[in-house]
Motif scaffolding. Sequence first.
Motif, short mmCIF file in Angstrom:
data_model
loop_
_atom_site.label_atom_id
_atom_site.label_comp_id
_atom_site.label_asym_id
_atom_site.label_seq_id
_atom_site.Cartn_x
_atom_site.Cartn_y
_atom_site.Cartn_z
N ASP A 1 0.84 -1.21 0.00
CA ASP A 1 0.00 0.00 0.00
C ASP A 1 0.87 1.26 0.00
O ASP A 1 0.57 2.24 -0.69
CB ASP A 1 -0.91 0.01 1.23
N PRO B 1 -6.28 1.84 2.14
CA PRO B 1 -6.78 2.23 0.81
C PRO B 1 -8.15 2.90 0.86
O PRO B 1 -9.10 2.36 1.40
CB PRO B 1 -6.86 0.89 0.07
N ASN C 1 2.36 1.76 -3.45
CA ASN C 1 1.35 2.27 -4.38
C ASN C 1 0.99 3.72 -4.07
O ASN C 1 0.77 4.53 -4.99
CB ASN C 1 0.10 1.39 -4.32
N TYR C 2 0.92 4.05 -2.79
CA TYR C 2 0.62 5.43 -2.39
C TYR C 2 1.69 6.38 -2.91
O TYR C 2 1.38 7.45 -3.45
CB TYR C 2 0.54 5.51 -0.86
N ASN C 3 2.95 6.00 -2.75
CA ASN C 3 4.04 6.87 -3.20
C ASN C 3 4.03 7.04 -4.71
O ASN C 3 4.32 8.13 -5.23
CB ASN C 3 5.38 6.29 -2.75
N ILE C 4 3.70 5.97 -5.43
CA ILE C 4 3.64 6.06 -6.89
C ILE C 4 2.49 6.97 -7.32
O ILE C 4 2.65 7.88 -8.14
CB ILE C 4 3.49 4.66 -7.51
N TYR C 5 1.32 6.74 -6.73
CA TYR C 5 0.12 7.50 -7.13
C TYR C 5 0.26 8.98 -6.78
O TYR C 5 -0.14 9.86 -7.56
CB TYR C 5 -1.11 6.91 -6.44
N ASN C 6 0.82 9.27 -5.60
CA ASN C 6 0.92 10.65 -5.14
C ASN C 6 2.26 11.30 -5.50
O ASN C 6 2.50 12.45 -5.13
CB ASN C 6 0.71 10.72 -3.62
N GLN C 7 3.11 10.54 -6.20
CA GLN C 7 4.42 11.05 -6.60
C GLN C 7 5.17 11.65 -5.40
O GLN C 7 5.70 12.77 -5.46
CB GLN C 7 4.28 12.07 -7.73
N THR C 8 5.19 10.89 -4.32
CA THR C 8 5.88 11.32 -3.11
C THR C 8 7.35 11.54 -3.41
O THR C 8 8.00 10.66 -4.00
CB THR C 8 5.74 10.26 -2.00
#
Length: 308
Positions: free
Chosen positions: A182, A240, A185-192
């Motif tokens: 998770d 999620p 995926n969060y870092n990828i989606y939010n471009q952390t």
Amino acid sequence: MSYSDDESLPGECDWCHDDRGLCDRPHLDEDRCFSIKLKETFDVETLIPCHARRYVLERMGFEDHESMETKKIHLRTHHGMDFEVNLYNSESVTLFGCKKWEALCRMYGFHEDMLVTMALGDPEIEQDNMDIWVLVDTPPILPLSYFHSSKNVWKMVDKTHYTNGSELTYQEKNHLIAFCTDLENYNIYNQTPQHYGQYVPLGHMLNYGNYHGDTLRIPMDCVPHLMYQNGSLDVLNIHPGHPTNLNCPYQISKRSGDMLIKEWKKCMDSRKEVLGSKRKRSARIEDRMISILHNGESGSILFYAILP
């Protein structure tokens, strides 16, 4: 065979490199069992000891014991694990050596010089004839989901630091793997923005030793390098679809290097879904939590979740 000058010590077999002095006497124990002493590169390739090789080839259906041939066989354990691995044969040696063999070794925490006992399938039962049972007493240390996750998740899981009472069984590690996935995926989606260093997940049991007076203590081993001595961080539950973002001041102890997160009570009181469940509740003493500290250009974030 080659033997050492000291006759009281067995030498190393020229072919399979077993050093137990067994290879001059072909045999199986109880007509089914043999053991392998794991060498340094066992996860890459593991040779069947010469004293058992002939029987393994016969039971596994190799017609010519001195020709190059590969068969897919099943390595099973009494914990319900089943790995279809490659068994390679050449003129003088027979060995395991494929990704699934490596996965089995990692799943059970095999290590150099360990003795692994195997039992050939019952030749009287046709569907069992291509099986080799790996007789391990201890349960796995990793679940199958680990091998279906990304290499980045592997690194996080392998580096996880546990405090007393927070250790996870191999089945509970499914929650850890889901949490790390998770986060990825969060870092990828939010471009952390990129993290400075490597993530070190923390398995933590909340108790009055590490949560006292509205302050949560995070061990030094899990605190990223290059963090300011004092500051604030976002505390983020990334279940999620239901993120909860809070902010807490922190201080890094000059003496211990531990991070002291203040105002943690509001995080305890926040009602969130427990990992692997749709049930919502606030955290409480003796709960186990998983957390990962992120330190990057956008600031510091503590990702966390409560374990069931």
